[in-house]
Enzyme design. Sequence first.
Site, PDB file in Angstrom:
ATOM      1  N   TYR A 164       0.841  -1.199   0.000  1.00  0.00           N
ATOM      2  CA  TYR A 164       0.000   0.000   0.000  1.00  0.00           C
ATOM      3  C   TYR A 164       0.870   1.240   0.000  1.00  0.00           C
ATOM      4  CZ  TYR A 164      -4.160  -2.688   1.354  1.00  0.00           C
ATOM      5  OH  TYR A 164      -5.204  -3.559   1.384  1.00  0.00           O
ATOM      6  N   TYR A 184      -0.173 -10.001   0.497  1.00  0.00           N
ATOM      7  CA  TYR A 184       0.866  -9.416   1.344  1.00  0.00           C
ATOM      8  C   TYR A 184       0.872 -10.088   2.714  1.00  0.00           C
ATOM      9  CZ  TYR A 184      -3.033  -6.424   3.023  1.00  0.00           C
ATOM     10  OH  TYR A 184      -4.225  -5.953   3.502  1.00  0.00           O
ATOM     11  N   ARG A 191      -2.329 -12.242   3.580  1.00  0.00           N
ATOM     12  CA  ARG A 191      -3.677 -11.904   3.131  1.00  0.00           C
ATOM     13  C   ARG A 191      -3.846 -12.299   1.669  1.00  0.00           C
ATOM     14  NH1 ARG A 191      -7.284  -8.588   4.413  1.00  0.00           N
ATOM     15  NH2 ARG A 191      -8.428 -10.485   4.056  1.00  0.00           N
ATOM     16  N   HIS A 238      -6.970  -8.855  -2.460  1.00  0.00           N
ATOM     17  CA  HIS A 238      -8.307  -8.315  -2.187  1.00  0.00           C
ATOM     18  C   HIS A 238      -8.356  -6.835  -2.538  1.00  0.00           C
ATOM     19  CE1 HIS A 238      -5.920  -7.603   1.459  1.00  0.00           C
ATOM     20  NE2 HIS A 238      -6.625  -6.504   1.584  1.00  0.00           N
ATOM     21  N   HIS A 288     -10.535  -3.441  -1.160  1.00  0.00           N
ATOM     22  CA  HIS A 288     -11.457  -2.913  -0.157  1.00  0.00           C
ATOM     23  C   HIS A 288     -12.521  -2.075  -0.854  1.00  0.00           C
ATOM     24  CE1 HIS A 288      -8.860  -3.918   3.346  1.00  0.00           C
ATOM     25  NE2 HIS A 288      -7.886  -3.760   2.466  1.00  0.00           N
TER      26      HIS A 288
HETATM   27 FE   LIG Z   1      -5.966  -4.812   2.581  1.00  0.00          FE
END
Ligand SMILES: [Fe+2]
Length: 247
Positions: free
Chosen positions: A114, A153, A163, A166, A168
């Site tokens: 991110y 990640y 994870r 995905h 959000h």
């Molecule tokens: Fe996330």
Amino acid sequence: MTSRPRNLGTPQLVGYRKPDRGTQPDFLYPPYVSTIKRSPREPLVMLPASLSEITGPLFGPESTKPEDSDLTCHAEGEPIGERIIVSGRVLDGNGRAVPHTLVEIWQANAAGRYRHRNDQHDAPLDPNFHGWGRTLTDADGNYRFVTIKPGAYPWKNSHNAWRPAHIHFSLFGAAFATRLVTQMYFPGDPLLDADPMFGSIPDENARRRLVSTFDWQTTVPEQALGFRFDIVLRGRDETPTEGGLTR
Ligand SMILES: [Fe+2]
């Protein structure tokens, strides 16, 4: 959550069917370690909703720009990764389209990183990808984003925890009281069944509502694969919510 105020006379605020048991994540799900501290210890206190929470905010065309729905066009260069089209419909608890409602997304880049100071994952940032977008649904409740398939990640929930890929989502529906925050996953991801966020939803059918479907109809030749993800704000087919999770 909300009940219809008397004498309001607004058809859109008619009561909704509650979701079936097990179709939403429990507040406490020990395999998802953060919920141990985060979950309430006392019975919830239901606060009466005020008019401002059930009648707004209203987002109009001025809330978004056309390029906000294309996450690949915000820099001089193309972002690295697999270009995809993510589209679907937003529906209310009675299966009706929710038109002209704000849909926002945020995600990691193709390397699973991110653009945020809290993300210290040892993976490269992409100068051509900021990772967020927004759009309004059309008159039939349709939305569409062009983006990059996010990478998996690691996170520190447990040893070797990763994870699944995905995206959000935040949807406002008609008002603050109908806002929904959730995550969309990708079909066939081997990390799904080991993910405690995904697994915190007891009902398997409800979990699968969070998995998009690959779609030839929206796949653009020579350009991008299409994935469909419909979202239901309320009722028996309600899309499971994240309860405010943002990671
Ligand atoms: Fe996330």
